[in-house]
Structure formats: C-alpha cells, structure tokens
Scaffold this active site. Sequence first.
Site, mmCIF file in Angstrom:
data_model
loop_
_atom_site.group_PDB
_atom_site.id
_atom_site.type_symbol
_atom_site.label_atom_id
_atom_site.label_comp_id
_atom_site.label_asym_id
_atom_site.label_seq_id
_atom_site.Cartn_x
_atom_site.Cartn_y
_atom_site.Cartn_z
ATOM 1 N N TYR A 75 0.842 -1.187 0.000
ATOM 2 C CA TYR A 75 0.000 0.000 0.000
ATOM 3 C C TYR A 75 0.885 1.247 0.000
ATOM 4 C CZ TYR A 75 -4.074 -2.952 0.700
ATOM 5 O OH TYR A 75 -5.067 -3.870 0.532
ATOM 6 N N ARG A 134 0.554 -0.659 10.952
ATOM 7 C CA ARG A 134 0.857 -1.994 10.432
ATOM 8 C C ARG A 134 1.941 -1.837 9.380
ATOM 9 N NH1 ARG A 134 -3.150 -6.776 8.223
ATOM 10 N NH2 ARG A 134 -1.570 -8.387 8.456
ATOM 11 N N ARG A 185 -7.107 -14.626 9.335
ATOM 12 C CA ARG A 185 -7.543 -15.682 8.410
ATOM 13 C C ARG A 185 -8.197 -16.835 9.160
ATOM 14 N NH1 ARG A 185 -2.728 -15.585 3.876
ATOM 15 N NH2 ARG A 185 -3.169 -13.456 3.246
#
Length: 195
Positions: free
Chosen positions: A7, A55, A149
């Site tokens: 990103y 993050r 996940r």
Amino acid sequence: MHGAHGYLLHEFLSPLANQRDDAYGGSLENRLRFPLEVFDAVRAAFPAGKPVGMRISATDWVEGGWDLAQSVVLAEALKARGCDFIHVSTGGLSPLQKIALGPGYQLPFAERIRAETGLPTIAVGLITEAEQAEAIVATGQADLVGVARAMLYEPRWPWHAAARLGARVDAAPQFWRCQPRGQADLFSGARIGQR
C-alpha cells in the site's frame, strides 16, 4: 495506519518501489519522511487518549528491499512520535518475494522489533492454534496476536480458543444454549433454564 503489503506508505518505505529523486526518495531518512508525516497528522487529529498504531511489512522478502533493520528504525521513529503499537506483517510489495512459510513465520520480526524498541507489537503469520497464540503472548514474543484468516474461516475462533484454554467469553443471551457439553462455564453470566 496501514503501511504494509504494497500500500502507499509501504511504497514510500521500500527502495524497490520508491524510485523518487526528491526529498521523499533515496536515503532511508527520505523514504521514512512521508509515512512519518502521515503518522504525525493522524496522531494530531486523533484524540490524545486513543491509541494510534501502524501496520508494517517488516521485510519485502527480496534482496535490496525493505528489511528488518529498516523496520526497527521506523519503529523507533514512530515510538518517538507517540505511536502506541506496531502491527508486524511482511511482504506484499513484490512478485519476486521468497517467503519461507510455516507456523508463526512472521513472529521473529515482531519479536525483534519489540525487543529492540520496547514498542508493543502485534504478531501474525500462520498463528492458527489457541495454544500457539497463548504461548507467544505468555513468553513475551509479542503483546498481541492477530488471527484474521483463522477467524475468517471460523468466526467463532475466540470461543473455541477460550474453551481450549479454560477461559470465559461474553456472548449474547441467544447463544447461551449452544455451550458445548462439558463447557458450562464458557459464557460469562450465562443462565440456561426454562423460559
């Protein structure tokens, strides 16, 4: 703040993506500039009593890319600016990445950042078992564990983890009757009986 996985903020950090020749490219100091400016703006706009973290991808898993040593420098700079935690992932920027997958494969990155900076860390990376997550926190390898996940696959993962570890969780009354046999104390405050 999300500064990982290719990103925008990660693109400024990584020398693989950041090919700028101005004050935002080249040296590590320059590549840190924009992500730190964004952090400063977010920290200034968000209430002082609320935590702000970031993050990151601690490595690009590519020779000559963003790496753990640079991540430690970033974490130290973030901590000096009032960052409350760092969420440590890896990769996602380059198709050339060579990732060595295995349970907890990203844990050493979070562990080192925590050890070198004292900044609270969130660890991720094939951490799927309750006992594994509990051991990571109990041994001080990280302060929190992200199990995204695992929870996408099993949305009630925390309930199962609590049952395996002998802990309790809060659940809405409509779920009280679904406590497994032998786990009568799983749901805090549960009352089951005739209506």
